[in-house]
Design a protein around this motif. Structure first.
Motif, PDB file in Angstrom:
ATOM      1  N   GLN B  37      -3.937   3.720  -6.762  1.00  0.00           N
ATOM      2  CA  GLN B  37      -5.398   4.086  -6.190  1.00  0.00           C
ATOM      3  C   GLN B  37      -5.840   5.254  -7.588  1.00  0.00           C
ATOM      4  OE1 GLN B  37      -3.734   7.041  -3.981  1.00  0.00           O
ATOM      5  NE2 GLN B  37      -5.827   7.190  -2.150  1.00  0.00           N
ATOM      6  N   GLY B  40     -12.083   8.361  -6.527  1.00  0.00           N
ATOM      7  CA  GLY B  40     -13.525   7.928  -5.515  1.00  0.00           C
ATOM      8  C   GLY B  40     -13.520   6.369  -5.500  1.00  0.00           C
ATOM      9  N   LEU B  41     -12.303   5.919  -5.674  1.00  0.00           N
ATOM     10  CA  LEU B  41     -12.004   4.349  -5.429  1.00  0.00           C
ATOM     11  C   LEU B  41     -10.553   4.638  -3.737  1.00  0.00           C
ATOM     12  CD1 LEU B  41     -12.247   2.267  -8.362  1.00  0.00           C
ATOM     13  CD2 LEU B  41     -13.744   2.567  -6.914  1.00  0.00           C
ATOM     14  N   GLY B  42     -11.167   3.044  -3.089  1.00  0.00           N
ATOM     15  CA  GLY B  42     -10.008   3.492  -2.137  1.00  0.00           C
ATOM     16  C   GLY B  42      -8.676   2.294  -2.699  1.00  0.00           C
ATOM     17  N   LEU B  43      -7.613   2.579  -2.097  1.00  0.00           N
ATOM     18  CA  LEU B  43      -6.520   1.713  -2.452  1.00  0.00           C
ATOM     19  C   LEU B  43      -6.761   0.346  -3.063  1.00  0.00           C
ATOM     20  CD1 LEU B  43      -4.236   2.954  -0.109  1.00  0.00           C
ATOM     21  CD2 LEU B  43      -3.658   3.225  -2.507  1.00  0.00           C
ATOM     22  N   LEU B  45      -5.300  -3.596  -3.821  1.00  0.00           N
ATOM     23  CA  LEU B  45      -4.189  -4.300  -4.233  1.00  0.00           C
ATOM     24  C   LEU B  45      -3.763  -4.741  -5.441  1.00  0.00           C
ATOM     25  CD1 LEU B  45      -1.803  -5.269  -2.599  1.00  0.00           C
ATOM     26  CD2 LEU B  45      -2.944  -6.762  -1.561  1.00  0.00           C
ATOM     27  N   TYR B  48       1.537  -8.668  -3.825  1.00  0.00           N
ATOM     28  CA  TYR B  48       2.271  -8.311  -2.576  1.00  0.00           C
ATOM     29  C   TYR B  48       2.603  -9.507  -2.821  1.00  0.00           C
ATOM     30  CZ  TYR B  48      -0.257 -12.326  -1.215  1.00  0.00           C
ATOM     31  OH  TYR B  48      -1.428 -13.824  -0.995  1.00  0.00           O
ATOM     32  N   GLY B  58      -3.567  -9.954  -5.384  1.00  0.00           N
ATOM     33  CA  GLY B  58      -4.118  -9.614  -5.117  1.00  0.00           C
ATOM     34  C   GLY B  58      -5.583  -9.034  -5.939  1.00  0.00           C
ATOM     35  N   PHE B  90       1.539   2.859  -5.931  1.00  0.00           N
ATOM     36  CA  PHE B  90       1.985   2.717  -4.584  1.00  0.00           C
ATOM     37  C   PHE B  90       2.390   1.920  -4.190  1.00  0.00           C
ATOM     38  CE2 PHE B  90       1.038   7.520  -3.350  1.00  0.00           C
ATOM     39  CZ  PHE B  90       0.176   7.722  -3.346  1.00  0.00           C
ATOM     40  N   GLN B 103       1.751  -0.073   7.247  1.00  0.00           N
ATOM     41  CA  GLN B 103       2.297  -0.533   5.846  1.00  0.00           C
ATOM     42  C   GLN B 103       3.302   1.263   6.031  1.00  0.00           C
ATOM     43  OE1 GLN B 103       0.139  -1.615   3.077  1.00  0.00           O
ATOM     44  NE2 GLN B 103      -0.794  -3.864   4.123  1.00  0.00           N
ATOM     45  N   PHE B 105       4.795   3.513   3.229  1.00  0.00           N
ATOM     46  CA  PHE B 105       4.286   3.903   1.589  1.00  0.00           C
ATOM     47  C   PHE B 105       5.579   4.892   1.049  1.00  0.00           C
ATOM     48  CE2 PHE B 105      -0.046   1.965   0.432  1.00  0.00           C
ATOM     49  CZ  PHE B 105      -0.257   2.140   1.698  1.00  0.00           C
TER      50      PHE B 105
END
Lengths: 109, 114
Positions: B37, B40-43, B45, B48, B58, B90, B103, B105
């Protein structure tokens, strides 16, 4: 490409109602998730929608329109503890989550 | 313990060093995930694992490797750290094998690469 858009920041007043919008574009669609993340902490699950319509869960509700690629999270009776970031995530055809950058919600007394 | 634990909580690392981030869950969940993370950015991947013994790539796997020798543990290794790997990492898990699931975390690892 895949994309999730949501506002960067919103401000609301304690006791009021706020709506956080999210538009999504995913390769295939297996539902839309909302998570809450307090500063410095891990995200926690709030809601999941896969059918059109409104899902209500206490003070929080989530809405989905598949035809418009649109969702919103509605928070009622805002409390100071609701100050957090709210993450929108779409699940694609591979069952992977595509995450938005999050909306930071600031609650003022 | 209950849930997911991650170690270390935070780390400052010199570029070029090898580092393993640990993730352990006691919920007997099948699928596990590693995200980064950034502001300014999303999580995003990284890797996995849908079940013990299997792993997958991912969105941003380069520079990272994982293993899943058993159900509980899912370590993430940076073979030779670079400053662009500075992030909050994470680990997450789901009860199922990678389908539609909430999910859960872990608390995250804050990594700084200098």
């Amino acid at each position: 490409g895949q994309n999730i858009d949501q506002p960067t920041e919103m401000t609301a007043t304690e006791g009021a109602i706020v709506q956080i919008n999210c538009t999504y574009q995913t390769s295939g669609f297996n539902g839309l998730f909302w998570y809450q993340q307090h500063a410095g902490e891990a995200p926690t699950f709030l809601s999941y929608n896969v059918l059109d319509g409104l899902e209500e869960k206490g003070r929080f509700s989530s809405f989905l329109s598949r035809s418009k690629g649109y969702s919103y999270l509605l928070l009622k009776e805002l409390q100071m503890k609701d100050s957090a970031s709210y993450l929108c995530a779409g699940m694609d055809s591979n069952y992977q989550l595509i995450w938005g950058a999050g909306t930071k919600l600031i609650i003022k007394p | 313990i209950a849930g997911i634990t991650q170690a270390p909580t935070s780390q400052i690392l010199a570029a070029g060093r090898r580092m393993t981030l640990r993730c352990t869950q006691d919920m007997r969940h099948n699928a596990m995930y590693w995200y980064r993370q950034d502001l300014g950015l999303g999580l995003r991947l990284i890797h996995y694992s849908n079940t013990a013994g299997t792993t997958g790539k991912g969105e941003v796997p380069d520079g990272y490797s994982v293993s899943r020798a058993n159900t509980d543990d899912f370590p993430l290794t940076l073979a030779s750290a670079v400053p662009s790997q500075t992030s909050v990492y994470f680990c997450a898990s789901t009860p199922g094998t990678g389908g539609i699931d909430e999910q859960f975390f872990g608390p995250g690892t804050r990594l700084t690469v200098l």
